[in-house]
Design a protein around this motif. Structure first.
Motif, short mmCIF file in Angstrom:
data_model
loop_
_atom_site.label_atom_id
_atom_site.label_comp_id
_atom_site.label_asym_id
_atom_site.label_seq_id
_atom_site.Cartn_x
_atom_site.Cartn_y
_atom_site.Cartn_z
N TYR A 15 0.83 -1.21 0.00
CA TYR A 15 0.00 0.00 0.00
C TYR A 15 0.87 1.26 0.00
O TYR A 15 0.60 2.21 -0.73
CB TYR A 15 -0.91 0.03 1.22
CG TYR A 15 -1.95 -1.05 1.29
CD1 TYR A 15 -2.43 -1.68 0.15
CD2 TYR A 15 -2.47 -1.46 2.53
CE1 TYR A 15 -3.39 -2.68 0.23
CE2 TYR A 15 -3.43 -2.45 2.62
CZ TYR A 15 -3.88 -3.06 1.47
OH TYR A 15 -4.84 -4.05 1.56
N LEU A 16 1.90 1.24 0.83
CA LEU A 16 2.80 2.40 0.92
C LEU A 16 3.59 2.58 -0.37
O LEU A 16 3.69 3.69 -0.91
CB LEU A 16 3.76 2.24 2.10
CG LEU A 16 3.17 2.38 3.50
CD1 LEU A 16 4.26 2.15 4.54
CD2 LEU A 16 2.55 3.76 3.70
N ARG A 17 4.16 1.49 -0.86
CA ARG A 17 5.01 1.56 -2.05
C ARG A 17 4.23 2.01 -3.28
O ARG A 17 4.71 2.82 -4.07
CB ARG A 17 5.63 0.18 -2.30
CG ARG A 17 6.66 0.15 -3.44
CD ARG A 17 7.07 -1.27 -3.74
NE ARG A 17 6.01 -2.01 -4.42
CZ ARG A 17 5.81 -3.32 -4.27
NH1 ARG A 17 6.55 -4.03 -3.47
NH2 ARG A 17 4.82 -3.91 -4.94
N GLU A 18 3.02 1.50 -3.43
CA GLU A 18 2.22 1.79 -4.62
C GLU A 18 1.26 2.97 -4.42
O GLU A 18 0.52 3.32 -5.33
CB GLU A 18 1.42 0.55 -5.04
CG GLU A 18 2.27 -0.65 -5.39
CD GLU A 18 3.15 -0.42 -6.61
OE1 GLU A 18 2.80 0.44 -7.44
OE2 GLU A 18 4.20 -1.09 -6.72
N ASN A 19 1.31 3.56 -3.23
CA ASN A 19 0.43 4.69 -2.90
C ASN A 19 -1.04 4.32 -3.12
O ASN A 19 -1.80 5.04 -3.77
CB ASN A 19 0.79 5.92 -3.73
CG ASN A 19 0.10 7.18 -3.22
OD1 ASN A 19 -0.17 7.32 -2.04
ND2 ASN A 19 -0.19 8.10 -4.13
N LEU A 20 -1.44 3.20 -2.56
CA LEU A 20 -2.82 2.73 -2.65
C LEU A 20 -3.58 3.28 -1.44
O LEU A 20 -3.37 2.84 -0.31
CB LEU A 20 -2.87 1.20 -2.66
CG LEU A 20 -2.11 0.50 -3.78
CD1 LEU A 20 -2.25 -1.02 -3.66
CD2 LEU A 20 -2.59 0.96 -5.15
#
Length: 258
Positions: A15-20
């Motif tokens: 979620y953090l890495r992909e800005n979800l």
């Protein structure tokens, strides 16, 4: 329990890495400094008081914010998770026949199957989101549409017939006629009414088993699925904002008309 904790931690990292982000990420998603629930309360309190006698307004907004939005995010997280763990790449799976011809093989892995499962779920949940947007608009604006005909596009057309216009309505109208019709709902219909996404890719592979150019295009189509769904997820946040503001604008418009 340890597995669940590790699984959730991995999803959190994705979620953090992909800005979800979704509507229930209270600290990350703000509208004029307010979270989704506060934003609804500030702009739709009079409408809610009028139409919520059976709790339907609260049910729809809760479904949008606390349920469907989280499901979309969860689906996207798993799509990226299984992509990271390893899915089939048509271009890397091939053999050469005794005659010297290249044949592209496809021995589907478990990760690949899970990837396609969550892709299908993602399309369905995105459709659910916009279906509830249609419900919310129809209820709040007291539109004269038969219950069985209340869908996002029919609601947008009904509002358009009233000759009401604003920037928020124009966004929803353009989305309905563009991304929703041409991308999201078109692909969802294919999955629900015709064939699952993994079935589609398997049969496209079988048709082009000796055609490198076609296989390259098929692989590109597969590689683009996560970003396509991520883009649709981001549009739900803008769509929610425009919907709530449109409700406020439309009610004020009717009050001016007397």
């Amino acid at each position: 329990m340890k597995f669940i904790q590790e699984y959730q931690q991995k999803l959190y990292e994705i979620y953090l890495r992909e800005n979800l982000i979704c509507l229930s990420d209270w600290e990350l998603v703000k509208f004029d400094g307010k979270n989704a629930l506060q934003f609804v309360s500030e702009n739709c309190s009079s409408v809610r008081s009028r139409v919520n006698s059976e709790g339907i307004f609260d049910l729809i907004t809760d479904d949008l914010i606390s349920s469907i939005s989280q499901d979309i995010k969860f689906s996207l997280g798993n799509i990226y998770l299984y992509k990271e763990l390893g899915i089939n790449d048509f271009l890397n799976e091939q053999l050469t026949t005794p005659q010297g011809k290249t044949v592209f093989t496809y021995r589907q892995s478990l990760g690949d199957r899970r990837f396609f499962f969550y892709v299908s779920v993602g399309f369905e949940k995105l459709y659910n989101f916009w279906d509830r947007i249609g419900d919310l608009l129809c209820l709040s604006l007291d539109l004269d549409i038969e219950t069985r005909s209340i869908y996002f596009p029919t609601v947008i057309k009904k509002i358009e017939e009233s000759n009401f216009s604003s920037e928020n309505f124009e966004f929803l109208k353009n989305f309905s006629e563009g991304e929703y019709k041409e991308v999201l709902n078109r692909l969802r219909k294919l999955i629900v009414h015709y064939r699952q996404k993994d079935t589609y890719f398997r049969f496209e592979w079988m048709k082009h088993i000796n055609d490198k150019e076609a296989i390259e295009k098929l692989q590109q189509e597969k590689d683009e699925l996560p970003e396509l769904l991520k883009k649709q997820m981001k549009l739900t946040i803008k769509g929610f904002e425009s919907t709530i503001l449109l409700i406020k604008e439309y009610v004020l418009h009717l009050q001016k008309l007397g």
